[in-house]
Scaffold this motif. Sequence first.
Motif, PDB file in Angstrom:
ATOM      1  N   ALA A  28       0.851  -1.202   0.000  1.00 42.08           N
ATOM      2  CA  ALA A  28       0.000   0.000   0.000  1.00 42.08           C
ATOM      3  C   ALA A  28       0.884   1.248   0.000  1.00 42.08           C
ATOM      4  O   ALA A  28       1.808   1.354   0.818  1.00 42.08           O
ATOM      5  CB  ALA A  28      -0.900   0.004   1.232  1.00 42.08           C
ATOM      6  N   THR A  29       0.610   2.183  -0.915  1.00 41.07           N
ATOM      7  CA  THR A  29       1.398   3.418  -0.985  1.00 41.07           C
ATOM      8  C   THR A  29       0.495   4.603  -1.311  1.00 41.07           C
ATOM      9  O   THR A  29      -0.653   4.432  -1.706  1.00 41.07           O
ATOM     10  CB  THR A  29       2.494   3.371  -2.082  1.00 41.07           C
ATOM     11  N   MET A  30       1.100   5.793  -1.184  1.00 42.97           N
ATOM     12  CA  MET A  30       0.422   7.006  -1.637  1.00 42.97           C
ATOM     13  C   MET A  30       1.131   7.567  -2.875  1.00 42.97           C
ATOM     14  O   MET A  30       0.955   8.745  -3.217  1.00 42.97           O
ATOM     15  CB  MET A  30       0.378   8.037  -0.519  1.00 42.97           C
ATOM     16  N   ASN A  63      -4.720   9.293   0.245  1.00 43.59           N
ATOM     17  CA  ASN A  63      -5.925   9.090   1.052  1.00 43.59           C
ATOM     18  C   ASN A  63      -6.325  10.379   1.788  1.00 43.59           C
ATOM     19  O   ASN A  63      -5.700  10.724   2.802  1.00 43.59           O
ATOM     20  CB  ASN A  63      -5.621   7.962   2.056  1.00 43.59           C
ATOM     21  N   GLN A  66      -6.554  10.770   5.799  1.00 43.17           N
ATOM     22  CA  GLN A  66      -5.452  10.743   6.762  1.00 43.17           C
ATOM     23  C   GLN A  66      -4.668  12.054   6.804  1.00 43.17           C
ATOM     24  O   GLN A  66      -3.656  12.144   7.505  1.00 43.17           O
ATOM     25  CB  GLN A  66      -4.528   9.568   6.496  1.00 43.17           C
ATOM     26  N   VAL A 133      -5.657   6.279   8.420  1.00 43.55           N
ATOM     27  CA  VAL A 133      -4.784   5.199   7.927  1.00 43.55           C
ATOM     28  C   VAL A 133      -5.441   3.833   8.156  1.00 43.55           C
ATOM     29  O   VAL A 133      -5.518   3.006   7.242  1.00 43.55           O
ATOM     30  CB  VAL A 133      -3.402   5.258   8.627  1.00 43.55           C
ATOM     31  N   ILE A 136      -8.421   3.217   5.797  1.00 39.77           N
ATOM     32  CA  ILE A 136      -8.091   2.900   4.388  1.00 39.77           C
ATOM     33  C   ILE A 136      -7.364   1.548   4.295  1.00 39.77           C
ATOM     34  O   ILE A 136      -7.609   0.766   3.359  1.00 39.77           O
ATOM     35  CB  ILE A 136      -7.256   4.020   3.710  1.00 39.77           C
ATOM     36  N   VAL A 137      -6.516   1.247   5.280  1.00 40.16           N
ATOM     37  CA  VAL A 137      -5.804  -0.044   5.205  1.00 40.16           C
ATOM     38  C   VAL A 137      -6.823  -1.190   5.321  1.00 40.16           C
ATOM     39  O   VAL A 137      -6.747  -2.182   4.593  1.00 40.16           O
ATOM     40  CB  VAL A 137      -4.695  -0.127   6.289  1.00 40.16           C
ATOM     41  N   PHE A 151       4.853  -3.068   5.182  1.00 40.76           N
ATOM     42  CA  PHE A 151       4.828  -1.707   5.721  1.00 40.76           C
ATOM     43  C   PHE A 151       6.256  -1.329   6.118  1.00 40.76           C
ATOM     44  O   PHE A 151       7.009  -2.165   6.625  1.00 40.76           O
ATOM     45  CB  PHE A 151       3.902  -1.616   6.947  1.00 40.76           C
ATOM     46  N   ASP A 155       7.781   4.534   9.067  1.00 38.54           N
ATOM     47  CA  ASP A 155       6.530   4.968   9.702  1.00 38.54           C
ATOM     48  C   ASP A 155       6.242   3.991  10.846  1.00 38.54           C
ATOM     49  O   ASP A 155       5.306   3.186  10.788  1.00 38.54           O
ATOM     50  CB  ASP A 155       5.407   4.993   8.660  1.00 38.54           C
ATOM     51  N   GLN A 158       2.875   3.874  12.608  1.00 38.15           N
ATOM     52  CA  GLN A 158       1.881   3.305  11.686  1.00 38.15           C
ATOM     53  C   GLN A 158       1.989   1.774  11.655  1.00 38.15           C
ATOM     54  O   GLN A 158       0.982   1.058  11.731  1.00 38.15           O
ATOM     55  CB  GLN A 158       2.099   3.877  10.283  1.00 38.15           C
TER      56      GLN A 158
HETATM   57  C1  LIG Z   1      -0.360   2.887   4.502  1.00 37.67           C
HETATM   58  C2  LIG Z   1      -0.802   4.060   3.640  1.00 37.67           C
HETATM   59  C3  LIG Z   1      -0.596   3.736   2.180  1.00 37.67           C
HETATM   60  C4  LIG Z   1      -2.297   4.275   3.872  1.00 37.67           C
HETATM   61  O1  LIG Z   1      -2.759   5.339   3.096  1.00 37.67           O
HETATM   62  C5  LIG Z   1      -0.057   5.355   4.035  1.00 37.67           C
HETATM   63  O2  LIG Z   1      -0.312   5.732   5.330  1.00 37.67           O
HETATM   64  C6  LIG Z   1       1.397   5.303   3.726  1.00 37.67           C
HETATM   65  O3  LIG Z   1       1.722   5.499   2.555  1.00 37.67           O
HETATM   66  O4  LIG Z   1       2.214   5.055   4.625  1.00 37.67           O
END
Ligand SMILES: CC(C)(CO)[C@@H](O)C(=O)[O-]
Length: 285
Positions: A28-30, A63, A66, A133, A136-137, A151, A155, A158
Amino acid sequence: MQICRSRQAVRDCVGDWRAAGDRVVLVATMGALHEGHMQLVAHGRDWLAAHGGGRVIASIFVNPAQFDRQADLALYPRDEDADIAMLRAQGCDAVFLPEVGDIYRPGAQTVVEVTGLSRILMGRLRPGHFRGVTTIVTKLFNIVDPDAATFGEKDYQQLTIVRQMVADLDMSVQIIAVPTVREPDGLAMSSRNRRLSPQDRAAAPILSQALDLGQRLVAQGARPDTIRRRIRTLLRDQPRARIRSVDIRDAADLSRITRIDRPVVILLSVLFSDVLLIDQRVAHP
Ligand SMILES: CC(C)(CO)[C@@H](O)C(=O)[O-]
Ligand SMILES: Nc1ncnc2c1ncn2[C@@H]1O[C@H](COP(=O)(O)OP(=O)(O)OP(=O)(O)O)[C@@H](O)[C@H]1O
Ligand code: BAL
């Protein structure tokens, strides 16, 4: 590499893989991808190789839920074409690129929150951030239904929160933690690094130098308050760095500590102009 732009496209793609007996890892990324993200894909592949083989799917979704500041959301770097090219070159099998409206539909009322861990440390600086977070996760886990998900340790809070959520809610997803990938000068790779001015970029390695100092002091048996003070003094020598937080916590559950008799995590958040950078290091007494 398959490009999925809707939830249904992901379900069809993953359904085909599962029918062929493949396991699935989610990254999972942004977006605004860098080598740190590529290492998440690589660790996903390694996990699959050790678990009978399968496929890696990345998601790219900035997202909104967040972001605690609208300006941060508006300025978040985006580069879809470059991201797709990087994932393809890394051998990723599919990418999910949803629209905001496909993820957050009108009338939705449900959020997921890890109540304790989300309200400390970064959760105090960015109210609502971790609820965004974990929501969405959870949604990504439900859409993709992965066997495992990667992950980054960068972070760290997180990662700890996601682990807690998976345990609390009996989610059958294995969490793979990936060590922080750094630039040659020690700066942790981060999508937000692109927003640093040349002067701030030159100053930013002070974070990893502060972590080096903290790690040395932990190994020497220093007390947590002494280590925090020495780190703050070092950071204050860099006039471009505005300290937001310096914390030393139990590495297992982020609880407060008064003496260091087990692994700890040193957590830093520092502003350079309007860009908030975070970094962490696990240290052993
Ligand atoms: C895990 C994630 C993709 C959720 O939007 C974000 O918090 C991130 O990029 O770390
Ligand atoms: N340098 C890195 N090394 C290892 N993993 C990383 C690194 N940077 C980010 N990740 C991980 O990649 C995943 C997606 O993160 P994200 O897309 O927010 O990138 P980012 O570089 O952390 O961006 P941001 O600037 O928002 O912090 C997260 O699990 C994050 O921990
Ligand atoms: N990688 C952390 C995502 C965020 O700062 O919103």
